[in-house]
Motif scaffolding. Structure first.
Motif, PDB file in Angstrom:
ATOM      1  N   CYS A 274      78.219  91.421   7.878  1.00  0.00           N
ATOM      2  CA  CYS A 274      78.447  92.636   7.576  1.00  0.00           C
ATOM      3  C   CYS A 274      78.740  93.298   6.067  1.00  0.00           C
ATOM      4  N   HIS A 275      78.703  94.620   5.885  1.00  0.00           N
ATOM      5  CA  HIS A 275      80.065  95.156   5.116  1.00  0.00           C
ATOM      6  C   HIS A 275      80.232  94.314   3.196  1.00  0.00           C
ATOM      7  N   PHE A 276      79.092  94.099   2.928  1.00  0.00           N
ATOM      8  CA  PHE A 276      79.098  93.006   1.881  1.00  0.00           C
ATOM      9  C   PHE A 276      78.057  94.014   0.355  1.00  0.00           C
ATOM     10  N   SER A 277      79.556  94.871  -0.338  1.00  0.00           N
ATOM     11  CA  SER A 277      79.023  96.031  -1.292  1.00  0.00           C
ATOM     12  C   SER A 277      79.407  95.193  -2.484  1.00  0.00           C
ATOM     13  N   PRO A 278      78.978  93.894  -3.228  1.00  0.00           N
ATOM     14  CA  PRO A 278      80.275  93.758  -4.127  1.00  0.00           C
ATOM     15  C   PRO A 278      80.653  94.868  -5.475  1.00  0.00           C
ATOM     16  N   LEU A 279      81.411  94.460  -6.138  1.00  0.00           N
ATOM     17  CA  LEU A 279      81.776  94.950  -7.785  1.00  0.00           C
ATOM     18  C   LEU A 279      81.063  94.192  -7.962  1.00  0.00           C
ATOM     19  N   ALA A 280      81.316  95.192  -9.250  1.00  0.00           N
ATOM     20  CA  ALA A 280      80.309  94.647 -10.174  1.00  0.00           C
ATOM     21  C   ALA A 280      79.712  93.356 -11.232  1.00  0.00           C
TER      22      ALA A 280
END
Length: 389
Positions: free
Chosen positions: A89-95
């Protein structure tokens, strides 16, 4: 009537305006999920998909209630996450992250939307491939989906949170899978994504929650995560954490100027609901967020992992406990599944045969359901949680 009483009335599902806002929010997040599923193709950059999901929600909520007398807050209630294979869960990486999807990846999409602080969340599991999903990937998706269908039938007034925990574990075991530990299904309230009434996915001596009974006019985010592995996820790298929520009851005088700048920005832009560090200036954010987390000003949403080779499936939906029964307002159709297991257990079959609507005395006219609204149908256990060919 006092202001307090007026506010209390507004929060309740007895108000048709509140129900309408929940339905509108759900419609947007369902369309956003549909859009994100189509973006999940081989070679697609994960950060791009996350940004597109958030942008879709921001754009579509932006056009709602434009002419309201008072300003209505609206937008992303939980940033789009794309967690692949054994990432839970919760993988929403930086640019700056370059991770891409590959053919055959099992993708968990998790997102949330709100209008006036009334929140609808959804999570869905999709395999990046054409044609049916088979083997252990199909087993774990069927386990999560069937557990979600059972939970929908047990999250109802008069039932207890423990009833749901025990049932979903039994369903997962039928597919030779495990429900992942540490996952909580929360009651939702206005601007509160993690209400105090919760369902614990797996009860164990380390994690206890208060016994609670579901009541009419409550709203819940039912959160089911299943794994082909042990169901005991680990934090591998704190640097992967990018989603945080302001801990509104905590205060501390930050020492670093960078931290104070970042914290001020968070208080202005994201005072209550979870946000992604992508929305902050990256270099400054990396430094400032650490001090904020160390002093409990922010609650992190860590990226957790099962062991490499394990598959994890995630289904989450929002349900309104209406007087006429449970109304599941967020969902997305599954791919065709060909699991290796089938449901034979009579107790699970009995749960799935339960309807979700309350029959009213007097046999009033049956309301015509909207297209795609199958929530009041008993689920056929023979489908194994997937569509039939």
């Amino acid at each position: 009537m006092s202001d307090d009483e007026g506010e209390e009335k507004e929060l309740d599902l007895t108000s048709s305006e509140v129900v309408t806002k929940y339905k509108s929010t759900a419609e947007i997040v369902n369309k956003a999920l549909q859009f994100v599923v189509k973006e999940c193709k081989p070679k697609a950059k994960i950060v791009d998909i996350c940004e597109k999901g958030d942008a879709f929600i921001t754009e579509h909520t932006g056009s709602m209630y434009k002419n309201a007398k008072k300003k209505i807050e609206k937008g992303v209630a939980f940033p789009t996450c794309i967690s692949v294979n054994n990432t839970v869960c919760h993988f929403s990486p930086l640019a700056s992250d370059t991770s891409e999807l590959e053919e055959g990846d099992m993708v968990k999409i998790d997102m949330g939307c709100h209008i006036d602080g009334l929140i609808a969340v959804v999570a869905h599991t999709h395999v990046v491939k054409d044609g049916p999903v088979s083997g252990r990937q199909a087993d774990v998706i069927a386990a999560a989906n069937t557990a979600a269908e059972v939970a929908l039938r047990l999250v109802r007034p008069g039932k207890k949170n423990k009833d749901v925990s025990d049932a979903i574990q039994k369903v997962a075991a039928a597919y030779d899978c495990k429900i992942v530990e540490g996952v909580l299904s929360h009651q939702l309230k206005q601007f509160v994504i993690d209400g105090n009434k919760v369902v614990l996915s797996v009860s164990n001596p380390d994690t206890r929650v208060d016994d609670a009974e579901f009541e009419e006019n409550e709203v819940y985010a039912v959160d089911i995560v299943a794994s082909t592995g042990e169901g005991k996820p680990r934090l591998l790298d704190e640097k992967q954490t990018t989603i945080y929520k302001r801990a509104v009851d905590k205060n501390y005088h930050l020492k670093m100027k960078t931290s104070r700048f970042i914290f001020s920005e968070i208080n202005q832009k994201f005072p209550i609901l979870p946000f992604t560090a992508r929305a902050l200036e990256e270099k400054r954010a990396r430094l400032g967020l650490v001090e904020c987390v160390n002093h409990d000003l922010l609650q992190p949403y860590p990226v957790l992992h099962e062991k490499p080779g394990d598959y994890v499936a995630h289904i989450k939906f929002t349900v309104l406990l209406m007087p006429n029964g449970s109304d599941r307002i967020t969902s997305h159709p599954l791919q065709e599944l060909q699991p290796t297991k089938a449901i034979d257990d009579p107790e699970i079959k009995a749960w799935l045969a339960l309807g979700t609507k309350t029959k009213k005395k007097g046999g009033g006219k049956k309301k015509k359901g909207k297209k795609g609204d199958k929530a009041d149908e008993p689920m056929d256990a023979t489908t194994n949680g997937g569509s039939q060919s």
